[in-house]
Scaffold this motif. Sequence first.
Motif, PDB file in Angstrom:
ATOM      1  N   GLU A  79       4.431   0.482   0.429  1.00  0.00           N
ATOM      2  CA  GLU A  79       3.919   1.023   1.681  1.00  0.00           C
ATOM      3  C   GLU A  79       4.846   2.104   2.219  1.00  0.00           C
ATOM      4  O   GLU A  79       4.389   3.161   2.687  1.00  0.00           O
ATOM      5  N   ALA A  80       6.153   1.872   2.148  1.00  0.00           N
ATOM      6  CA  ALA A  80       7.113   2.857   2.636  1.00  0.00           C
ATOM      7  C   ALA A  80       7.032   4.138   1.812  1.00  0.00           C
ATOM      8  O   ALA A  80       7.088   5.253   2.357  1.00  0.00           O
ATOM      9  N   GLU A  81       6.913   4.001   0.494  1.00  0.00           N
ATOM     10  CA  GLU A  81       6.769   5.177  -0.371  1.00  0.00           C
ATOM     11  C   GLU A  81       5.551   5.991   0.016  1.00  0.00           C
ATOM     12  O   GLU A  81       5.606   7.223   0.112  1.00  0.00           O
ATOM     13  N   LYS A  82       4.437   5.291   0.228  1.00  0.00           N
ATOM     14  CA  LYS A  82       3.200   5.987   0.595  1.00  0.00           C
ATOM     15  C   LYS A  82       3.351   6.665   1.950  1.00  0.00           C
ATOM     16  O   LYS A  82       2.916   7.810   2.143  1.00  0.00           O
ATOM     17  N   LEU A  83       3.960   5.975   2.906  1.00  0.00           N
ATOM     18  CA  LEU A  83       4.148   6.540   4.242  1.00  0.00           C
ATOM     19  C   LEU A  83       4.951   7.833   4.176  1.00  0.00           C
ATOM     20  O   LEU A  83       4.583   8.838   4.804  1.00  0.00           O
ATOM     21  N   ILE A  84       6.039   7.829   3.439  1.00  0.00           N
ATOM     22  CA  ILE A  84       6.865   9.038   3.303  1.00  0.00           C
ATOM     23  C   ILE A  84       6.063  10.148   2.634  1.00  0.00           C
ATOM     24  O   ILE A  84       6.077  11.307   3.079  1.00  0.00           O
TER      25      ILE A  84
END
Length: 251
Positions: free
Chosen positions: A118-123
């Motif tokens: 999720e963090a990867e996608k958000l960035i």
Amino acid sequence: MIIIKNENQLAAMRQACRITAAARALAGEMVRPGVSTKQIDKAVHDYIVIQGAKPSFLGYNGFPASTCISVNSAVVHGIPGNYVLREGDIVTVDVGAYYKGFHGDCADTFPCGTVSAEAEKLIRVTRQSFFEGMRFATRGHRVSDISHAIQTYVESNGFSVVRSFVGHGVGAQLHEEPEVPNFGTAGHGPRLLPGMTLAVEPMVNAGTWDVRVLKDGWTAVTADGKLSAQYENTVCITDGEPEILTVAEGL
């Protein structure tokens, strides 16, 4: 009043922005487990000063540091301190440098080691939303055309854009007209003209767009405690494609 920069002013801004972008790159290289946010701030401060510039944020309206470092659920204006970065954190570093009478302003969110999907996608979505906005950062479009493109892309990916903080004009002053929201209906606001310089800065939350400010009076965090990311560059409107001024040419 929106200030249109001439070629001499833009030449000076390019220099300020190169220093700013290099400082952002330096900060990104330092994001790893075991490094404190205060260490990153000091390194950025020292780099900017060595270049003959001044940190734009230091003392600005009383802000106590040279960078804004916002970790995980912090959205903007995080104050560097003794927090030691951990594996899985996401770290937003916002940097400004003042050089030869002009400011540069830019930010990015960096993963600390291995982060969640999720963090990867958000960035990734946050960075791309900036470039979606750039498709409309051309002569004749309106400011809100940039805003609408950012919001549409972010929300199509299941995230939300912050309403409480927006982008802005930048130049001899760190914050100039016009405001550049990351949301809104297309076709509104000032028309874009060559020589306008804007800090376009999508701030994207994994959950609600709502934020709250901590007791330190600066750090804004997501209201639901979910992750937030930011990506910002100083750009110049031209007769053709927008010029991204905050481009690092190596440390």
